[in-house]
Design a protein around this motif. Sequence first.
Motif, mmCIF file in Angstrom:
data_model
loop_
_atom_site.group_PDB
_atom_site.id
_atom_site.type_symbol
_atom_site.label_atom_id
_atom_site.label_comp_id
_atom_site.label_asym_id
_atom_site.label_seq_id
_atom_site.Cartn_x
_atom_site.Cartn_y
_atom_site.Cartn_z
ATOM 1 N N SER A 91 29.408 4.023 84.742
ATOM 2 C CA SER A 91 29.149 3.383 86.032
ATOM 3 C C SER A 91 27.788 3.777 86.587
ATOM 4 O O SER A 91 27.077 2.944 87.174
ATOM 5 N N ILE A 92 27.415 5.033 86.415
ATOM 6 C CA ILE A 92 26.111 5.489 86.910
ATOM 7 C C ILE A 92 24.984 4.940 86.039
ATOM 8 O O ILE A 92 23.941 4.519 86.543
ATOM 9 N N THR A 93 25.191 4.909 84.741
ATOM 10 C CA THR A 93 24.158 4.447 83.815
ATOM 11 C C THR A 93 23.923 2.945 83.897
ATOM 12 O O THR A 93 22.774 2.483 83.885
ATOM 13 N N GLN A 94 25.019 2.174 84.001
ATOM 14 C CA GLN A 94 24.893 0.718 83.841
ATOM 15 C C GLN A 94 25.422 -0.082 85.029
ATOM 16 O O GLN A 94 25.363 -1.310 85.013
ATOM 17 N N GLY A 95 25.971 0.580 86.034
ATOM 18 C CA GLY A 95 26.424 -0.131 87.219
ATOM 19 C C GLY A 95 27.933 -0.321 87.290
ATOM 20 O O GLY A 95 28.665 -0.082 86.330
ATOM 21 N N ARG A 96 28.386 -0.772 88.451
ATOM 22 C CA ARG A 96 29.817 -0.900 88.704
ATOM 23 C C ARG A 96 30.484 -1.948 87.817
ATOM 24 O O ARG A 96 31.623 -1.767 87.374
ATOM 25 N N ALA A 97 29.797 -3.061 87.566
ATOM 26 C CA ALA A 97 30.396 -4.116 86.739
ATOM 27 C C ALA A 97 30.707 -3.591 85.347
ATOM 28 O O ALA A 97 31.781 -3.855 84.789
ATOM 29 N N ALA A 98 29.778 -2.825 84.788
ATOM 30 C CA ALA A 98 30.004 -2.234 83.467
ATOM 31 C C ALA A 98 31.153 -1.231 83.519
ATOM 32 O O ALA A 98 31.952 -1.131 82.581
ATOM 33 N N GLY A 99 31.254 -0.488 84.622
ATOM 34 C CA GLY A 99 32.339 0.468 84.780
ATOM 35 C C GLY A 99 33.695 -0.221 84.845
ATOM 36 O O GLY A 99 34.679 0.259 84.273
ATOM 37 N N ILE A 100 33.751 -1.368 85.529
ATOM 38 C CA ILE A 100 35.012 -2.108 85.645
ATOM 39 C C ILE A 100 35.430 -2.679 84.289
ATOM 40 O O ILE A 100 36.606 -2.644 83.921
#
Length: 210
Positions: free
Chosen positions: A32-41
């Motif tokens: 999530s920190i590296t690539q953003g919330r969408a990637a984390g979801i």
Amino acid sequence: MVSFANLLAFSLISLGIVCSPGPNMIYLISRSITQGRAAGIISLLGVMLGFVIYLFATLVGLASLFNAVPFIYELVKWAGVAYLLWLAWNSFHSKTSILTPQTLSVEPPKKLFLMGFMTNLLNPKIAILYVSLLPQFQDPAQGSLLLQGAALGLTQLIISFIVNLFIVLTASTISTWFSTRPTWQKIQRWFMGSVLTGLAGHLAFERVGK
């Protein structure tokens, strides 16, 4: 159907486990920190699929096993107690914070989902959770073990999804806040260790086949 007391106890254990150090939390925070919330979801959806597969395999195999051999309840109870104590020990003695993110490369959505799935599928903590803990809260006197297991498993899935989604959405804030407050990191570890120890003690005195 699962009794309210069993459902509440299982929910507390599930909450304690999902909040304890593990590959899923480390991966989701880092991603999530590296690539953003969408990637984390997207990664979280892969993680949840791993939960579903473990749950399905456990229900299919254990429903028949416990109907045939009720004595296995005792074995899985003590395995569960040992597992909770192991988690508590790790929490008390951890020297690092799971809230410190790792550096990850940017990946496409398909690979994000697969990596989240494999991170959870290869996590031994999840296998032990279902195999040794879930059956303790199934009581033959309350009806179908399969339906009870499904209700408990669904509860665990919901708790895991909510907690992990919160982690994904607040990963950067959580990591920054805890990294500058080592005292709170220590409090978090000792609080979680104490909760897990208490739950282990409670389970140790639970009577199987109540």
